[in-house]
Design an enzyme around this catalytic site. Structure first.
Site, PDB file in Angstrom:
ATOM      1  N   CYS A  70       0.828  -1.213   0.000  1.00  0.00           N
ATOM      2  CA  CYS A  70       0.000   0.000   0.000  1.00  0.00           C
ATOM      3  C   CYS A  70       0.859   1.258   0.000  1.00  0.00           C
ATOM      4  CB  CYS A  70      -0.930  -0.014   1.211  1.00  0.00           C
ATOM      5  SG  CYS A  70      -2.091  -1.400   1.191  1.00  0.00           S
ATOM      6  N   THR A  71       2.004   1.190   0.658  1.00  0.00           N
ATOM      7  CA  THR A  71       2.918   2.337   0.660  1.00  0.00           C
ATOM      8  C   THR A  71       3.511   2.554  -0.726  1.00  0.00           C
ATOM      9  OG1 THR A  71       3.470   2.031   2.999  1.00  0.00           O
ATOM     10  CG2 THR A  71       5.026   3.290   1.658  1.00  0.00           C
TER      11      THR A  71
END
Length: 199
Positions: A70-71
């Site tokens: 997600c980062t």
């Protein structure tokens, strides 16, 4: 069948049931009206789908703030944000994390776009991406392009967090070809946009 075997099979079935998430309903089909929403962003400000009426919108759902995949996806959207702005498109990220978590995530990675806190999972469920294990729930990694009329123009079901932000502007180019040609957008990265002036 003896009692011990029945108990063992019952427990095994229960464990399998816990391991399998309850899936949301079907996602909206391309061409249909996008489900509405009203949620807070990382700064506590409220956002409604109608706020984006008249412009293109990329909604990307993701499982969890500040996790590796997600980062990477969020930072790729950040690094490619000028490509979206060049074609007049907004970017909104959505997960079931709360406002505080979104604030920390956005500040840590200097994210220049909105993160919506879908803490009840209602928006994710309406878009068919909620995965609910009862003890926890997440939004699966899927994205939608919403057109200026508020309809679903494209649905990405299989998202690679490392390459997704490269393919979305290209989709905009195909979906808005007459407009983007007039503006000078060639479908490449932000540096490929012809601003119509020197320098």
């Amino acid at each position: 069948m003896n009692t011990k075997r029945i108990i063992a099979l019952t427990l095994a079935a229960g464990l399998v049931a816990l391991a399998m998430p309850l899936l949301a309903g079907d996602p909206p089909v391309v061409g249909s009206e996008a489900p509405g929403f009203k949620l807070q962003d990382q700064n506590g400000e409220w956002h409604d789908l109608s706020d984006y009426r008249g412009s293109w919108l990329a909604i990307y759902f993701y499982p969890k703030d500040d996790t590796p995949g997600c980062t990477r996806e969020a930072c790729n959207f950040r690094d490619n944000i000028y490509a979206f702005r060049a074609i007049g498109a907004n970017v909104v990220g959505v997960s079931v994390d709360d406002v505080e978590s979104h604030k920390e995530f956005a500040d840590k990675y200097k994210l220049p776009f909105i993160l919506l806190a879908d803490t009840e999972g209602e928006m994710a469920e309406n878009y068919g991406v909620l995965r609910d294990w009862k003890v926890t729930k997440i939004a699966s990694r899927q994205s939608f392009i919403i057109d200026p009329s508020g309809n679903v123009a494209k649905h990405y079901e299989d998202v690679d967090p490392d390459t997704h932000t490269d393919e979305v502007p290209v989709s905009y180019t195909h979906l808005t070809l007459p407009t983007t040609k007039a503006l000078g957008w060639s479908g490449g990265g932000a540096g490929d946009f012809n601003w119509g002036g020197g320098g």
